[in-house]
Write a protein that holds these residues in place. Structure first.
Motif, PDB file in Angstrom:
ATOM      1  N   SER A  89       7.740  12.468  -4.232  1.00 47.49           N
ATOM      2  CA  SER A  89       9.033  11.873  -4.609  1.00 47.49           C
ATOM      3  C   SER A  89       9.656  11.385  -3.321  1.00 47.49           C
ATOM      4  O   SER A  89       9.821  12.145  -2.383  1.00 47.49           O
ATOM      5  N   GLY A  90       9.978  10.132  -3.277  1.00 46.82           N
ATOM      6  CA  GLY A  90      10.617   9.629  -2.063  1.00 46.82           C
ATOM      7  C   GLY A  90       9.661   8.978  -1.089  1.00 46.82           C
ATOM      8  O   GLY A  90      10.087   8.409  -0.092  1.00 46.82           O
ATOM      9  N   VAL A  91       8.357   9.062  -1.376  1.00 48.39           N
ATOM     10  CA  VAL A  91       7.382   8.401  -0.502  1.00 48.39           C
ATOM     11  C   VAL A  91       6.500   7.494  -1.354  1.00 48.39           C
ATOM     12  O   VAL A  91       6.105   7.859  -2.455  1.00 48.39           O
ATOM     13  N   ARG A  92       6.200   6.333  -0.835  1.00 49.18           N
ATOM     14  CA  ARG A  92       5.418   5.363  -1.596  1.00 49.18           C
ATOM     15  C   ARG A  92       4.510   4.604  -0.634  1.00 49.18           C
ATOM     16  O   ARG A  92       4.902   4.332   0.497  1.00 49.18           O
ATOM     17  N   VAL A  93       3.306   4.269  -1.104  1.00 49.08           N
ATOM     18  CA  VAL A  93       2.416   3.408  -0.325  1.00 49.08           C
ATOM     19  C   VAL A  93       2.340   2.063  -1.037  1.00 49.08           C
ATOM     20  O   VAL A  93       2.121   2.010  -2.243  1.00 49.08           O
ATOM     21  N   ALA A  94       2.535   0.988  -0.305  1.00 50.87           N
ATOM     22  CA  ALA A  94       2.347  -0.356  -0.867  1.00 50.87           C
ATOM     23  C   ALA A  94       1.177  -0.998  -0.129  1.00 50.87           C
ATOM     24  O   ALA A  94       1.210  -1.111   1.100  1.00 50.87           O
ATOM     25  N   ALA A  95       0.131  -1.352  -0.878  1.00 50.71           N
ATOM     26  CA  ALA A  95      -1.048  -1.975  -0.264  1.00 50.71           C
ATOM     27  C   ALA A  95      -1.034  -3.464  -0.585  1.00 50.71           C
ATOM     28  O   ALA A  95      -0.806  -3.852  -1.732  1.00 50.71           O
ATOM     29  N   PHE A  96      -1.247  -4.259   0.427  1.00 53.48           N
ATOM     30  CA  PHE A  96      -1.230  -5.712   0.225  1.00 53.48           C
ATOM     31  C   PHE A  96      -2.641  -6.271   0.324  1.00 53.48           C
ATOM     32  O   PHE A  96      -3.269  -6.242   1.379  1.00 53.48           O
ATOM     33  N   LYS A  97      -3.102  -6.752  -0.818  1.00 56.66           N
ATOM     34  CA  LYS A  97      -4.450  -7.331  -0.918  1.00 56.66           C
ATOM     35  C   LYS A  97      -4.341  -8.849  -0.866  1.00 56.66           C
ATOM     36  O   LYS A  97      -3.261  -9.396  -0.701  1.00 56.66           O
ATOM     37  N   LYS A  98      -5.457  -9.492  -1.148  1.00 55.34           N
ATOM     38  CA  LYS A  98      -5.463 -10.942  -1.291  1.00 55.34           C
ATOM     39  C   LYS A  98      -4.399 -11.298  -2.332  1.00 55.34           C
ATOM     40  O   LYS A  98      -4.393 -10.718  -3.417  1.00 55.34           O
ATOM     41  N   PRO A  99      -3.494 -12.221  -2.027  1.00 54.32           N
ATOM     42  CA  PRO A  99      -2.409 -12.510  -2.969  1.00 54.32           C
ATOM     43  C   PRO A  99      -2.927 -13.010  -4.315  1.00 54.32           C
ATOM     44  O   PRO A  99      -3.922 -13.732  -4.374  1.00 54.32           O
ATOM     45  N   SER A 100      -2.243 -12.608  -5.380  1.00 54.73           N
ATOM     46  CA  SER A 100      -2.571 -13.086  -6.730  1.00 54.73           C
ATOM     47  C   SER A 100      -2.091 -14.535  -6.872  1.00 54.73           C
ATOM     48  O   SER A 100      -1.333 -15.039  -6.029  1.00 54.73           O
ATOM     49  N   ASP A 101      -2.484 -15.164  -7.969  1.00 60.33           N
ATOM     50  CA  ASP A 101      -2.023 -16.544  -8.215  1.00 60.33           C
ATOM     51  C   ASP A 101      -0.502 -16.602  -8.261  1.00 60.33           C
ATOM     52  O   ASP A 101       0.125 -17.504  -7.717  1.00 60.33           O
ATOM     53  N   ASP A 102       0.074 -15.596  -8.927  1.00 66.18           N
ATOM     54  CA  ASP A 102       1.530 -15.576  -9.038  1.00 66.18           C
ATOM     55  C   ASP A 102       2.165 -15.422  -7.648  1.00 66.18           C
ATOM     56  O   ASP A 102       3.144 -16.102  -7.320  1.00 66.18           O
ATOM     57  N   GLU A 103       1.596 -14.544  -6.836  1.00 60.63           N
ATOM     58  CA  GLU A 103       2.144 -14.354  -5.483  1.00 60.63           C
ATOM     59  C   GLU A 103       2.010 -15.641  -4.659  1.00 60.63           C
ATOM     60  O   GLU A 103       2.905 -15.995  -3.898  1.00 60.63           O
ATOM     61  N   LEU A 104       0.905 -16.335  -4.862  1.00 58.02           N
ATOM     62  CA  LEU A 104       0.688 -17.573  -4.094  1.00 58.02           C
ATOM     63  C   LEU A 104       1.633 -18.703  -4.516  1.00 58.02           C
ATOM     64  O   LEU A 104       1.805 -19.673  -3.784  1.00 58.02           O
ATOM     65  N   ARG A 105       2.223 -18.540  -5.692  1.00 55.13           N
ATOM     66  CA  ARG A 105       3.193 -19.554  -6.137  1.00 55.13           C
ATOM     67  C   ARG A 105       4.552 -19.361  -5.471  1.00 55.13           C
ATOM     68  O   ARG A 105       5.494 -20.122  -5.735  1.00 55.13           O
ATOM     69  N   TRP A 110       7.879 -12.946  -0.467  1.00 56.21           N
ATOM     70  CA  TRP A 110       8.369 -12.570  -1.809  1.00 56.21           C
ATOM     71  C   TRP A 110       7.780 -11.250  -2.273  1.00 56.21           C
ATOM     72  O   TRP A 110       8.492 -10.347  -2.690  1.00 56.21           O
ATOM     73  N   ARG A 111       6.477 -11.127  -2.169  1.00 53.61           N
ATOM     74  CA  ARG A 111       5.858  -9.894  -2.676  1.00 53.61           C
ATOM     75  C   ARG A 111       6.159  -8.694  -1.773  1.00 53.61           C
ATOM     76  O   ARG A 111       6.079  -7.551  -2.200  1.00 53.61           O
ATOM     77  N   VAL A 112       6.480  -9.002  -0.536  1.00 55.27           N
ATOM     78  CA  VAL A 112       6.706  -7.946   0.458  1.00 55.27           C
ATOM     79  C   VAL A 112       8.110  -7.357   0.308  1.00 55.27           C
ATOM     80  O   VAL A 112       8.308  -6.139   0.298  1.00 55.27           O
ATOM     81  N   HIS A 113       9.072  -8.244   0.153  1.00 60.39           N
ATOM     82  CA  HIS A 113      10.473  -7.802   0.091  1.00 60.39           C
ATOM     83  C   HIS A 113      10.692  -6.849  -1.094  1.00 60.39           C
ATOM     84  O   HIS A 113      11.481  -5.914  -1.009  1.00 60.39           O
ATOM     85  N   LYS A 114       9.948  -7.104  -2.178  1.00 60.07           N
ATOM     86  CA  LYS A 114      10.096  -6.260  -3.376  1.00 60.07           C
ATOM     87  C   LYS A 114       9.679  -4.816  -3.129  1.00 60.07           C
ATOM     88  O   LYS A 114      10.042  -3.928  -3.880  1.00 60.07           O
ATOM     89  N   GLU A 115       8.877  -4.587  -2.085  1.00 60.39           N
ATOM     90  CA  GLU A 115       8.309  -3.245  -1.854  1.00 60.39           C
ATOM     91  C   GLU A 115       9.031  -2.453  -0.765  1.00 60.39           C
ATOM     92  O   GLU A 115       8.655  -1.327  -0.481  1.00 60.39           O
ATOM     93  N   VAL A 116      10.047  -3.036  -0.142  1.00 58.51           N
ATOM     94  CA  VAL A 116      10.682  -2.325   0.981  1.00 58.51           C
ATOM     95  C   VAL A 116      11.415  -1.079   0.469  1.00 58.51           C
ATOM     96  O   VAL A 116      11.777  -1.001  -0.707  1.00 58.51           O
ATOM     97  N   PRO A 117      11.627  -0.081   1.341  1.00 57.34           N
ATOM     98  CA  PRO A 117      12.239   1.174   0.880  1.00 57.34           C
ATOM     99  C   PRO A 117      13.697   1.021   0.493  1.00 57.34           C
ATOM    100  O   PRO A 117      14.441   0.251   1.103  1.00 57.34           O
ATOM    101  N   GLY A 118      14.090   1.778  -0.524  1.00 52.13           N
ATOM    102  CA  GLY A 118      15.505   1.913  -0.861  1.00 52.13           C
ATOM    103  C   GLY A 118      16.066   3.161  -0.187  1.00 52.13           C
ATOM    104  O   GLY A 118      15.361   3.844   0.581  1.00 52.13           O
TER     105      GLY A 118
END
Ligand code: AMP
Ligand code: MG
Length: 273
Positions: A89-105, A110-118
């Protein structure tokens, strides 16, 4: 064991020559003292557990850890060994792979900012927005005029995170090409490691020197006082774990966190039978 974390910190303006840094090195530690170093790492990880509990309880600070390395550079191992005692609780791992089609749009942040810590969160990035100036550059996925501008975006993005209350710590796990060969070979030889083998890694390995140039630019262009890079000699996994644990504990101690105040009337509270 006197450990000076500034040994690893990249100061703004530093010129980085990765070929002049030995990934086998163990600054401040005698390489024969591995057992003592492992004991120290366990102690530090216990302290990290307490500090993360405090971070979560206080719910005020945000902590972002960025891990970058070559393939088989030890990102997964670091997550497993340095953060093994923290509370999920309170810890999270975000792994960034090859971007999806949606991410590439979208733009690359964009995909990174969504994962930053609160508030109260510790988030570990296993790869990050830095891929967009590393693999993307080396494999020619966008023109130079595009990736060049990204250093400025990234500095500004991280400045925003810091200004809004995030502690940003970035680790480059520096391994040698020979060490990578051994680790990739292990993935071929050991059945329980086969799943980690990715033939694509061999393509990137062919471009080792280009990657080192790209990493040197990243370290020079994007290490700031408030969002520093640390270059960790990472051929020896026990040393890598020790160094990162030391830096993590040091950074969290510096936040001088305290538990939230008890309710004023707590002394009068009674629990009924
Ligand atoms: P792994 O971390 O071993 O699962 O591999 C993930 C792969 O995704 C690596 O080869 C990365 O270089 C690749 N990757 C991550 N981010 C990007 C990106 N923004 N563009 C292209 N490839 C990426
Ligand atoms: Mg991989």
């Amino acid at each position: 064991m006197a450990f000076d974390i500034d040994t690893f910190r990249v100061a703004p303006g530093d010129k980085i020559r990765l070929d002049k840094r030995d990934p086998q090195d163990t600054p401040h530690v005698d390489p024969d003292d591995r057992a003592a170093a492992e004991t120290r790492t366990l102690e530090l990880n216990g302290r990290l557990e307490e500090l993360q509990e405090l971070l979560w309880a206080q719910g005020k600070h945000r902590v972002l850890v960025v891990l970058q390395a070559m393939d088989a550079g030890g990102k997964d191992g670091t997550i497993k060994h340095v953060f093994e005692h923290v509370n999920p609780s309170g810890v999270r791992v975000a792994a960034f792979k090859k971007p999806s089609d949606d991410e590439l749009r979208h733009d690359y942040l964009w995909r990174v900012h969504k994962e930053v810590p609160g508030d109260g969160e510790l988030v570990i990035f296993n790869r990050s927005h830095y891929e967009d100036v590393l693999v993307v550059r080396v494999m020619d996925l966008v023109p130079k005029s595009t990736w060049k501008k990204r250093f400025g975006h990234i500095r500004a993005f991280e400045e925003l995170l810091v200004d809004e209350g995030t502690t940003v710590l970035k680790f480059f796990l520096h391994t040698s090409k020979e060490e990578q060969r051994e680790r990739l070979q292990e993935r071929l030889d050991r059945p329980e490691k086969n799943w980690k083998f990715d033939a694509g890694d061999l393509v990137h390995r062919e471009k080792w020197d280009d990657y080192m140039d790209a990493f040197a630019d990243v370290l020079e262009e994007t290490s700031t006082v408030d969002a520093p890079w640390f270059i960790i000699p990472a051929n020896r996994k026990w040393y890598r774990n020790l160094a990162i644990s030391e830096i993590m504990v040091n950074a969290l101690e510096a936040l001088e966190m305290t538990y939230p105040p008890a309710p004023a009337d707590i002394a009068e509270m009674t629990i009924s039978d």
